[in-house]
Design an enzyme around this catalytic site. Structure first.
Site, PDB file in Angstrom:
ATOM      1  CB  SER A 152      -0.900   0.018   1.245  1.00 50.61           C
ATOM      2  OG  SER A 152      -1.537   1.275   1.398  1.00 50.61           O
ATOM      3  CE1 TYR A 162      -3.799  -1.788   5.083  1.00 53.77           C
ATOM      4  CE2 TYR A 162      -3.232   0.462   4.470  1.00 53.77           C
ATOM      5  CZ  TYR A 162      -3.595  -0.818   4.116  1.00 53.77           C
ATOM      6  OH  TYR A 162      -3.753  -1.143   2.781  1.00 53.77           O
TER       7      TYR A 162
END
Length: 257
Positions: A152, A162
Site C-alpha cells: 500500500s 496499517y
C-alpha cells in the site's frame, strides 16, 4: 469481465491462486487472469463470495474455483494449495491480496490495542508468509512461476499500524525474492494509492478524496483497472527480469528515492 474467455490466451493452462478473491481487487484479479486463459483459484474467508466470484467467471466462459479459507490458518491454506495443485497440475501464480485495511485499522496503536494490532499483523504479514510457504512446493521449478504481493502507499508514508503492516509486506517481498529465486520463483509487490473502488466511492468522504488527490503529481483518481494492469505486467513474461520490487501505483503520491 467482458465477453467470452478463450482457452488460447496468454495464460492458457496456467493456474493462479488469489487470496481475498471474493471481492474488490481480488475478484478483479481473478476475472482478468481468467480472461487471459488462466484457471483462477479464488480464496476468501467468505466461501460463498469466493464461489460466487468463481461462478461468474465460469458463466463468462472462464475457468475458476472458489475456496473458503483464512490466510492465518496454516493448515487450511496448506490444504487449499495441495488440492488446487492436484486438481490443476500445479500453481504458477500466487497473489497475496487478502488483508485488513479499513479505517478501523488506521487508528493510533494505543487506541487500537494489542489484540487488534496483533490481528492486523496476523492477516497482513503472517497471512502473506503462510500463503507463500503453502504455495511454494507447487510453484518450484515451474517456468514463469511468480508471486505478487499487495502492499500500500501507506507503507511509504508512515504514521499508522496499517501502513507499518504493509511496509512489512514490501520487506517480505525482498526477502522471498531472494529465498525463492533458486526455485525459479519471482516475487514482486504493488503499492496502490487512492483507488476508486466501489467501497472507496461510497464510503470515503469527498473532502478526503480531494485532499489525497492534491498530494499526487497526477491530477486524476486511480481506478481498479490501474492495479489490475500492474498485476498483469508483473505476473507476465514481460517482467521476467523483475523481482524483489514494489511497484507504486499512486499517481506520484508515494514517490521518493
Amino acid at each position: 469481465m467482458n465477453g467470452t474467455v478463450a482457452s488460447t490466451g496468454d495464460r492458457a493452462g496456467s493456474v493462479a491462486v488469489v487470496t481475498g478473491g471474493g471481492r474488490g481487487f481480488g475478484k478483479s484479479f481473478g476475472e482478468a487472469l481468467a480472461a487471459e486463459g488462466a484457471h483462477a483459484v479464488l480464496v476468501d474467508r467468505d466461501g460463498a463470495e469466493a464461489e460466487a466470484a468463481a461462478a461468474a467467471i465460469r458463466a463468462a466462459g472462464g475457468s475458476a474455483t472458489g475456496y473458503a479459507g483464512d490466510v492465518t490458518d496454516e493448515a487450511r491454506m496448506a490444504a487449499i494449495m495441495a488440492e488446487a495443485a492436484a486438481a490443476q497440475g500445479g500453481i504458477d501464480l500466487l497473489i497475496n491480496n487478502a488483508g485488513l485495511h479499513s479505517d478501523e485499522y488506521s487508528q493510533p496503536i494505543a487506541a487500537m490495542g494489542v489484540a487488534k494490532v496483533r490481528r492486523l499483523f496476523d492477516v497482513n504479514v503472517m497471512g502473506t508468509v503462510i500463503a507463500t510457504l503453502a504455495a511454494k512446493p507447487y510453484m518450484a521449478g515451474r517456468a514463469g512461476a511468480n508471486i505478487v504481493n499487495i502492499s500500500s502507499s501507506a507503507a511509504h508514508m508512515g504514521g499508522t499500524a496499517y501502513g507499518t503492516s504493509k511496509l512489512a509486506v514490501a520487506g517480505l517481498t525482498i526477502t522471498f525474492a531472494r529465498e525463492l529465486a533458486p526455485e525459479g520463483i519471482r516475487v514482486n509487490a504493488i503499492s496502490p494509492g487512492l483507488i476508486l473502488t466501489d467501497t472507496i466511492r461510497n464510503e470515503l468522504p469527498e473532502a478526503t478524496k480531494v485532499r489525497v488527490k492534491a498530494m499526487q503529481y497526477l491530477d486524476a483518481f486511480g481506478e481498479e483497472a490501474d492495479i489490475v494492469e500492474a498485476m498483469l505486467f508483473l505476473s507476465s513474461a514481460r517482467a521476467r527480469f523483475v523481482t524483489g520490487e514494489t511497484l507504486r501505483v499512486t499517481g506520484g503520491m508515494a514517490a521518493g528515492i
